[in-house]
Design a protein around this motif. Structure first.
Motif, PDB file in Angstrom:
ATOM      1  N   LYS A 181      -4.860   5.777   1.353  1.00 30.75           N
ATOM      2  CA  LYS A 181      -6.037   5.031   0.895  1.00 30.75           C
ATOM      3  C   LYS A 181      -5.859   4.686  -0.585  1.00 30.75           C
ATOM      4  CE  LYS A 181      -8.290   5.264   4.827  1.00 30.75           C
ATOM      5  NZ  LYS A 181      -8.699   4.080   5.615  1.00 30.75           N
ATOM      6  N   LEU A 182      -6.491   3.614  -1.021  1.00 38.60           N
ATOM      7  CA  LEU A 182      -6.326   3.158  -2.402  1.00 38.60           C
ATOM      8  C   LEU A 182      -7.287   3.907  -3.331  1.00 38.60           C
ATOM      9  CD1 LEU A 182      -6.179  -0.651  -1.574  1.00 38.60           C
ATOM     10  CD2 LEU A 182      -4.256   0.752  -2.386  1.00 38.60           C
ATOM     11  N   MET A 183      -6.759   4.333  -4.458  1.00 39.43           N
ATOM     12  CA  MET A 183      -7.582   5.028  -5.455  1.00 39.43           C
ATOM     13  C   MET A 183      -7.593   4.194  -6.736  1.00 39.43           C
ATOM     14  SD  MET A 183      -9.327   7.627  -6.571  1.00 39.43           S
ATOM     15  CE  MET A 183      -9.124   8.980  -5.420  1.00 39.43           C
ATOM     16  N   TYR A 184      -8.784   3.683  -7.076  1.00 38.81           N
ATOM     17  CA  TYR A 184      -8.943   2.942  -8.332  1.00 38.81           C
ATOM     18  C   TYR A 184      -9.806   3.777  -9.272  1.00 38.81           C
ATOM     19  CZ  TYR A 184      -7.595  -1.219  -5.632  1.00 38.81           C
ATOM     20  OH  TYR A 184      -6.931  -2.129  -4.845  1.00 38.81           O
ATOM     21  N   SER A 185      -9.374   3.912 -10.512  1.00 39.64           N
ATOM     22  CA  SER A 185     -10.209   4.654 -11.455  1.00 39.64           C
ATOM     23  C   SER A 185     -11.190   3.691 -12.110  1.00 39.64           C
ATOM     24  CB  SER A 185      -9.360   5.336 -12.518  1.00 39.64           C
ATOM     25  OG  SER A 185      -8.825   4.387 -13.387  1.00 39.64           O
ATOM     26  N   GLY A 186     -12.355   4.222 -12.492  1.00 38.71           N
ATOM     27  CA  GLY A 186     -13.413   3.344 -13.011  1.00 38.71           C
ATOM     28  C   GLY A 186     -13.905   3.663 -14.405  1.00 38.71           C
ATOM     29  N   PHE A 187     -13.414   4.739 -15.012  1.00 39.73           N
ATOM     30  CA  PHE A 187     -13.838   5.006 -16.388  1.00 39.73           C
ATOM     31  C   PHE A 187     -12.661   4.789 -17.326  1.00 39.73           C
ATOM     32  CE2 PHE A 187     -17.786   7.661 -15.308  1.00 39.73           C
ATOM     33  CZ  PHE A 187     -18.652   6.732 -15.866  1.00 39.73           C
ATOM     34  N   ASP A 188     -12.739   3.772 -18.149  1.00 43.17           N
ATOM     35  CA  ASP A 188     -11.616   3.379 -19.015  1.00 43.17           C
ATOM     36  C   ASP A 188     -11.284   4.472 -20.036  1.00 43.17           C
ATOM     37  OD1 ASP A 188     -12.553   1.251 -17.616  1.00 43.17           O
ATOM     38  OD2 ASP A 188     -13.179   0.094 -19.360  1.00 43.17           O
ATOM     39  N   GLU A 189     -12.327   5.234 -20.427  1.00 43.56           N
ATOM     40  CA  GLU A 189     -12.102   6.292 -21.415  1.00 43.56           C
ATOM     41  C   GLU A 189     -11.365   7.483 -20.796  1.00 43.56           C
ATOM     42  OE1 GLU A 189     -14.743   4.859 -20.232  1.00 43.56           O
ATOM     43  OE2 GLU A 189     -16.601   5.840 -20.831  1.00 43.56           O
ATOM     44  N   MET A 190     -11.197   7.467 -19.471  1.00 45.76           N
ATOM     45  CA  MET A 190     -10.473   8.541 -18.779  1.00 45.76           C
ATOM     46  C   MET A 190      -9.283   7.973 -18.016  1.00 45.76           C
ATOM     47  SD  MET A 190     -13.673  10.718 -17.309  1.00 45.76           S
ATOM     48  CE  MET A 190     -15.294  10.433 -18.010  1.00 45.76           C
ATOM     49  N   LEU A 191      -8.747   6.877 -18.506  1.00 46.88           N
ATOM     50  CA  LEU A 191      -7.632   6.230 -17.807  1.00 46.88           C
ATOM     51  C   LEU A 191      -6.402   7.136 -17.745  1.00 46.88           C
ATOM     52  CD1 LEU A 191      -6.419   3.738 -16.458  1.00 46.88           C
ATOM     53  CD2 LEU A 191      -5.941   2.802 -18.727  1.00 46.88           C
ATOM     54  N   LEU A 192      -6.101   7.794 -18.854  1.00 46.98           N
ATOM     55  CA  LEU A 192      -4.909   8.647 -18.877  1.00 46.98           C
ATOM     56  C   LEU A 192      -4.987   9.778 -17.842  1.00 46.98           C
ATOM     57  CD1 LEU A 192      -2.410  10.193 -19.874  1.00 46.98           C
ATOM     58  CD2 LEU A 192      -3.633  10.715 -21.977  1.00 46.98           C
ATOM     59  N   PRO A 193      -6.064  10.604 -17.836  1.00 48.74           N
ATOM     60  CA  PRO A 193      -6.096  11.647 -16.802  1.00 48.74           C
ATOM     61  C   PRO A 193      -6.090  11.084 -15.381  1.00 48.74           C
ATOM     62  CG  PRO A 193      -8.151  11.624 -18.091  1.00 48.74           C
ATOM     63  CD  PRO A 193      -7.174  10.748 -18.797  1.00 48.74           C
ATOM     64  N   ALA A 194      -6.739   9.936 -15.172  1.00 46.43           N
ATOM     65  CA  ALA A 194      -6.738   9.336 -13.833  1.00 46.43           C
ATOM     66  C   ALA A 194      -5.322   8.912 -13.452  1.00 46.43           C
ATOM     67  CB  ALA A 194      -7.694   8.146 -13.785  1.00 46.43           C
ATOM     68  N   ALA A 195      -4.632   8.283 -14.405  1.00 50.18           N
ATOM     69  CA  ALA A 195      -3.266   7.837 -14.118  1.00 50.18           C
ATOM     70  C   ALA A 195      -2.359   9.040 -13.863  1.00 50.18           C
ATOM     71  CB  ALA A 195      -2.736   6.996 -15.279  1.00 50.18           C
ATOM     72  N   ALA A 196      -2.653  10.153 -14.528  1.00 44.80           N
ATOM     73  CA  ALA A 196      -1.844  11.358 -14.311  1.00 44.80           C
ATOM     74  C   ALA A 196      -2.041  11.907 -12.903  1.00 44.80           C
ATOM     75  CB  ALA A 196      -2.195  12.416 -15.359  1.00 44.80           C
ATOM     76  N   VAL A 197      -3.266  11.790 -12.373  1.00 44.57           N
ATOM     77  CA  VAL A 197      -3.519  12.219 -10.985  1.00 44.57           C
ATOM     78  C   VAL A 197      -2.778  11.304 -10.017  1.00 44.57           C
ATOM     79  CG1 VAL A 197      -5.313  12.401  -9.193  1.00 44.57           C
ATOM     80  CG2 VAL A 197      -5.738  13.333 -11.477  1.00 44.57           C
ATOM     81  N   GLY A 198      -2.706  10.020 -10.391  1.00 43.02           N
ATOM     82  CA  GLY A 198      -2.036   9.041  -9.524  1.00 43.02           C
ATOM     83  C   GLY A 198      -3.039   8.059  -8.966  1.00 43.02           C
ATOM     84  N   ILE A 199      -3.021   6.849  -9.510  1.00 43.60           N
ATOM     85  CA  ILE A 199      -3.974   5.820  -9.058  1.00 43.60           C
ATOM     86  C   ILE A 199      -3.206   4.562  -8.653  1.00 43.60           C
ATOM     87  CG2 ILE A 199      -6.042   6.537 -10.323  1.00 43.60           C
ATOM     88  CD1 ILE A 199      -5.188   4.680 -12.619  1.00 43.60           C
TER      89      ILE A 199
END
Ligand code: NAY
Length: 289
Positions: A181-199
């Motif tokens: 399933k696709l995971m898109y992150s939505g808080f720009d101020e938390m882009l780094l931790p989201a990208a680390a989880v894998g988005i």
């Protein structure tokens, strides 16, 4: 690498009418200046929940006319009026050719999960498309458990989530349990931790003015260069903090106006900006853009 998708701002004049030419310009600006991979149309950033159906359709149509097939277009069609949501879904998919739709969780009334699940299944029932669940608990009060996401994802037409929340434990659990399933992150101020989880992508309002740094954060994470990623996220958050302190959508609009794309005003009952907000926005453009 994860896709960078701008949550599109929409320009209105003082009386709340859509500024069509300016809308065309901000779409083009995002494609050719910001070089983003896609546009999320009709989201919170688009002030969508204050608009009538005809205006929503007009916005979807104009965005498609300008963007054509140059970037991915995701139409947020969610509405408390499920029949409006279905009408918009049919319109964007069948008449305009949008590749995906998205829908906010129904809000205001305290719907139970079964009602929310029925809402999503009903929206996708008659339309051949993929739907991205728009989860934003801070604004809607709707929180899903891991298993409830699983029940939504059991519908093959529901292909992902726009996850606008700071619970990275749940984000990781979803990422691991539903790798397809696709995971898109939505808080720009938390882009780094989201990208680390894998988005698969990031959808953000501040990409209208800060797409370059956001792209660099994604690239740094991709290269496991967390020193650079942290530095860029810190710079980004200095900017986001100042934008939030000065009024989010007003400041983003004022910054773009300063860059030559006249974004008009926010839609009432959101406030129209003050002279001081203009000054702050002009300084942000000088310091960060
Ligand atoms: C939307 O629908 O436009 C979005 O949710 C995009 C994500 C943004 N959320 C909101 C509520 O505006 O980009 C974020 C957000 O503005 C940003 O992180 C600042 O908090």
């Amino acid at each position: 690498m994860a896709n960078l998708i701008t949550a599109l701002l929409v320009p209105f004049d003082k009386s709340g009418q859509l500024m069509e030419e300016s809308l065309r310009k901000i779409v083009e600006y995002n494609i050719s200046e910001n070089n983003v991979d896609g546009l999320y149309v009709g989201g919170s950033t688009g002030e969508n929940f204050m608009l009538d159906t005809a205006t929503k359709k007009n916005i979807f149509r104009i965005v498609k006319e300008v963007a054509e097939d140059r970037v991915e277009l995701i139409a947020q069609v969610g509405s408390l009026n499920i029949y409006e949501a279905k009408e918009l879904a049919a319109y964007v998919v069948n008449e305009l050719g949008y590749s995906k739709i998205s829908s906010v969780t129904p809000f205001y009334y305290k719907f139970d999960f079964e009602e929310i699940k029925n809402y999503y299944f009903e929206i996708v029932k008659d339309v051949e498309t993929e739907l991205i669940v728009y989860s934003i608990p801070a604004l809607t009060g709707v929180n899903f458990s891991e298993d409830q996401f699983g029940e939504l994802f059991a519908n093959p037409k529901i292909t992902g989530v726009k996850y606008t929340a700071g619970d990275f434990y749940l984000m990781e659990r979803l990422r691991s349990r539903f790798p397809n399933k696709l995971m898109y992150s939505g808080f720009d101020e938390m882009l780094l931790p989201a990208a680390a989880v894998g988005i698969d992508g990031a959808i953000g309002s501040t990409f209208n003015v800060n797409a370059k740094r956001a792209r660099q954060i994604l690239e740094a994470v991709e290269q496991n260069d967390f020193v650079t990623a942290r530095k860029l996220q810190a710079e980004t958050n200095d900017l986001i903090q100042k934008i939030l302190d000065n009024g989010l959508y007003n400041t983003l609009k004022l910054m773009l106006t300063e860059k030559g794309v006249d974004m008009g005003y926010c839609h009432l009952p959101m406030k129209h900006y003050t002279d001081n907000q203009v000054k702050v926005a002009q300084k942000l453009v000088k310091d960060y853009m």
